[in-house]
Design an enzyme around this catalytic site. Structure first.
Site, short mmCIF file in Angstrom:
data_model
loop_
_atom_site.label_atom_id
_atom_site.label_comp_id
_atom_site.label_asym_id
_atom_site.label_seq_id
_atom_site.Cartn_x
_atom_site.Cartn_y
_atom_site.Cartn_z
N CYS A 150 50.26 31.47 37.91
CA CYS A 150 49.35 31.75 39.03
C CYS A 150 47.93 31.86 38.48
O CYS A 150 47.67 32.63 37.58
CB CYS A 150 49.78 33.06 39.70
SG CYS A 150 48.53 33.79 40.77
N CYS A 154 43.01 31.80 44.68
CA CYS A 154 43.21 31.25 46.03
C CYS A 154 43.17 32.32 47.12
O CYS A 154 42.94 32.00 48.29
CB CYS A 154 44.55 30.54 46.11
SG CYS A 154 45.08 29.86 44.55
N THR A 241 46.63 40.19 43.18
CA THR A 241 46.55 39.05 42.27
C THR A 241 45.11 38.83 41.81
O THR A 241 44.21 38.70 42.62
CB THR A 241 47.06 37.79 42.99
OG1 THR A 241 48.42 38.01 43.37
CG2 THR A 241 46.99 36.57 42.10
N GLU A 307 48.51 41.11 38.22
CA GLU A 307 48.46 41.87 39.46
C GLU A 307 48.01 43.30 39.15
O GLU A 307 48.28 43.81 38.06
CB GLU A 307 49.84 41.93 40.14
CG GLU A 307 50.03 40.89 41.23
CD GLU A 307 50.47 39.55 40.67
OE1 GLU A 307 51.16 39.56 39.63
OE2 GLU A 307 50.12 38.51 41.25
N HIS A 342 47.93 31.30 53.04
CA HIS A 342 48.49 31.55 51.71
C HIS A 342 49.91 30.98 51.60
O HIS A 342 50.35 30.62 50.52
CB HIS A 342 48.46 33.04 51.39
CG HIS A 342 48.31 33.29 49.91
ND1 HIS A 342 47.34 32.69 49.14
CD2 HIS A 342 49.03 34.05 49.05
CE1 HIS A 342 47.47 33.07 47.88
NE2 HIS A 342 48.51 33.90 47.79
N TYR A 346 51.24 28.04 48.66
CA TYR A 346 52.43 28.00 47.79
C TYR A 346 53.07 26.62 47.75
O TYR A 346 53.82 26.31 46.83
CB TYR A 346 53.45 29.05 48.26
CG TYR A 346 53.14 30.44 47.74
CD1 TYR A 346 51.86 30.96 47.81
CD2 TYR A 346 54.13 31.24 47.17
CE1 TYR A 346 51.57 32.22 47.33
CE2 TYR A 346 53.86 32.50 46.69
CZ TYR A 346 52.58 32.98 46.77
OH TYR A 346 52.29 34.24 46.28
N CYS A 349 50.57 25.41 44.63
CA CYS A 349 50.57 26.04 43.30
C CYS A 349 51.96 26.09 42.69
O CYS A 349 52.14 25.78 41.52
CB CYS A 349 49.94 27.43 43.37
SG CYS A 349 50.95 28.70 44.15
N GLU A 497 56.98 36.29 42.66
CA GLU A 497 55.87 35.99 43.56
C GLU A 497 56.27 34.96 44.61
O GLU A 497 55.81 35.00 45.75
CB GLU A 497 54.66 35.51 42.77
CG GLU A 497 53.37 35.61 43.56
CD GLU A 497 52.15 35.20 42.75
OE1 GLU A 497 52.28 34.30 41.92
OE2 GLU A 497 51.09 35.78 42.97
FE1 SF4 Z 1 48.56 32.53 42.67
FE2 SF4 Z 1 49.56 30.51 44.08
FE3 SF4 Z 1 48.62 32.69 45.33
FE4 SF4 Z 1 46.98 30.93 44.09
S1 SF4 Z 1 48.28 30.54 45.90
S2 SF4 Z 1 46.87 33.16 44.02
S3 SF4 Z 1 48.21 30.36 42.32
S4 SF4 Z 1 50.41 32.57 43.96
FE FE Z 2 50.38 34.87 45.24
#
Ligand code: SF4
Ligand code: FE
Length: 533
Positions: A150, A154, A241, A307, A342, A346, A349, A497
């Site tokens: 991660c 984001c 995060t 985190e 968000h 995912y 990412c 996560e």
């Molecule tokens: Fe982390 Fe993915 Fe969330 Fe970006 S979208 S903060 S890489 S878990």
């Molecule tokens: Fe996350």
């Protein structure tokens, strides 16, 4: 006005400083290096002086020497940048600056600001088309591939995009000026290329009780005081995060609020170094391996995730940085839109990290002489299928995005929730297949120090060797990476996560149930079956 903050009004978060030209420089309290936001002198505004964040080094420098209240393993830490438990996570964020130097990634990583027309990081961009939404997913997959974890940047992007449309609608409904404030703040973040933590999850206490029913009223972050200058807030945000690696924290409510819960319906931004803020770094599996100076045992020694628990003890926020305060009818929209963005994230990412797992599976099969076995090949095909299904979901909710009243673009909320629901499952299966292919050595390998012991090393070289032509150490390095991703530090980002980030599985099921028009589907069935009521 260059890099303006609001309309240039001095606020409690901003301290007037004397500039070298004799003018007043409004710089943030606990400023990051040499940021200068606005220069005023007798002859009017002068061009601002700033340390532009356009490389990993300038990003890391911007966090150095910056006073914050940070605790790591029970100790107050002044320099988090060079702390071995934090640095790998910082490197992941720094990669969002470093990858920008790759011309091939230009279109994905940069966008034109709709506020100024300037070339800006996409991490600070407001989506204005489905193409923007798609490019975001591509960017996150690219970053996941490069870091294997991660990269943390984001959440602020998703928070901005959620608040952008909600503040516009709130202003229409309530006559507030939140949207203008948010745009001013966004302009500042874009100009300075800052990392912003999007903080939503409250600690929640007794899950059976509403925010206002908790024995301790601070369990959900709330406004404890307000006056003509701004608000004072108290509470805590969990699982944050990238919090230690962010210049700014943008706080949002954790759930839709009721009429009697106005003090909890609050959104604002604050510098991460503001007085009253405390950070407590969260543990991850095998994290203290990073303190052992044995990078082999860490598996992914360069990159990591992070985190933290953020505690807000009477933190003052000037009105210019407040984007919601008491408008309870808007708080649920902030949560739903942030969550949808968000959940879309995912589909980018985690797919990028999935690519690393798939590559590791294939390489392990080659190193161990089973690459041609049909069941191994089939397992890798299954891993690819699951991973690309997640990507398809991320793309689908982007291509199916629509314009908001504010002019920004919103993902398809149903498809974004389906995306994340799949993410709560498929990475687990991808990791299981990788462990299946890699074998039990993933969790029984000797220590790095064993390989460094001249008395033992030749025996390890002999007995842990795979196919001819591949050094034993390469095989061990790969298996340590696999351990990291599926059972060590990296599993926090790829597995846990995936389950709980952007809301736990049940949160998506609630949204899916709410958005599915079951009555309309019943009518479809009745029509074909010739059922007439
Ligand atoms: Fe982390 Fe993915 Fe969330 Fe970006 S979208 S903060 S890489 S878990
Ligand atoms: Fe996350």
């Amino acid at each position: 006005m260059t890099g303006s903050v609001g309309e240039g009004a001095a606020t409690a978060n901003q301290m007037p400083r004397k500039g070298s030209n004799g003018g007043n420089i409004w710089a943030l309290a606990g400023a990051y290096g040499e940021y200068r936001i606005k220069v005023e002198s007798g002859s009017g505004e002068q061009e601002a002086i700033r340390m532009k964040l356009d490389s990993p080094a300038s990003y890391l420098d911007s966090l150095r020497g910056w006073e914050r209240r940070v605790f790591i393993r029970g100790e107050r830490v002044a320099n988090t940048v060079d702390h071995p438990l934090v640095r790998p996570a910082l490197n992941s964020v720094a990669e969002t600056y470093g990858t920008g130097q790759d011309p091939a990634a230009e279109e994905i990583l940069f966008a034109r600001s709709h506020l100024t027309g300037a070339r800006i990081s996409r991490f600070a961009h407001i989506h204005h088309s489905t193409e923007d939404l798609v490019n975001k997913v591509l960017m996150l997959r690219l970053m996941g591939r490069r870091t294997g974890t991660c990269f943390q940047r984001c959440v602020g992007m998703d928070g901005f995009n959620a608040l952008y449309s909600v503040t516009w609608e709130c202003d229409q409904a309530h006559g507030t000026t939140y949207h203008r404030r948010l745009k001013d703040y966004l302009g500042y973040v874009q100009e300075e290329n800052l990392v912003v933590d999007g903080a939503m999850t409250d600690v929640k206490g007794d899950r059976g009780l509403r925010p206002g029913e908790q024995a301790d009223p601070d369990i959900f972050l709330r406004v404890v005081e307000q006056d003509s200058r701004g608000i004072t807030v108290r509470g805590a945000k969990a699982h944050q995060t990238g919090a230690l690696n962010s210049h700014e924290i943008m706080v949002m409510p954790t759930t839709g609020m009721r009429e009697d819960e106005a003090s909890f319906a609050v959104a604002f931004a604050t510098p991460a170094g503001a007085p009253g803020i405390t950070f407590v770094l969260g543990r991850q599996p095998s994290d203290t391996r990073k303190l052992e100076e044995s990078p082999l045992d860490v598996g992914n020694p360069t990159y990591g995730s992070q985190e933290a628990l953020i505690i807000f003890e009477d933190v003052f926020v000037p009105w210019e940085r407040v984007f919601l305060c008491g408008e309870v009818d808007q708080s649920g929209k902030v949560v739903e839109r942030f969550a949808a963005f968000h959940r879309q994230s995912y589909g980018g990412c985690k797919v990028g990290v999935g690519d690393v797992l798939i590559g590791a599976a294939r390489l392990a099969s080659e190193y161990q002489g089973v690459a041609k076995a049909s069941h191994v090949r089939d397992k890798i095909v299954e891993m690819i299928h699951l991973n690309e299904t997640l990507f398809a979901c991320g793309l689908a909710c982007s291509y199916h995005g629509t314009a908001t009243q504010a002019g920004s673009y919103m993902v398809d909320v149903m498809l974004a929730n389906v995306c994340k629901q799949n993410v709560t499952r498929f990475p687990i299966e991808i990791a299981r297949l990788l462990q299946d292919i890699a074998g039990g050595l993933v969790v029984t390998m000797p220590y790095q120090k064993d390989f460094e012991n001249p008395e033992l090393a030749p025996q390890l070289e002999k007995y842990l060797k795979g196919v001819a032509g591949v050094p034993t150490l390469n095989r061990i390095k790969l298996l340590k990476l696999i351990e990291n991703l599926t059972a060590g530090c990296g599993s926090a980002a790829y597995l846990t996560e995936s389950i709980h980030g952007a809301g736990s599985p049940q949160a998506q099921r609630v949204m899916i149930a709410r958005l599915a028009d079951l009555d309309e589907k019943i009518e479809l069935a009745k029509r074909l079956a010739h059922i007439e009521d």
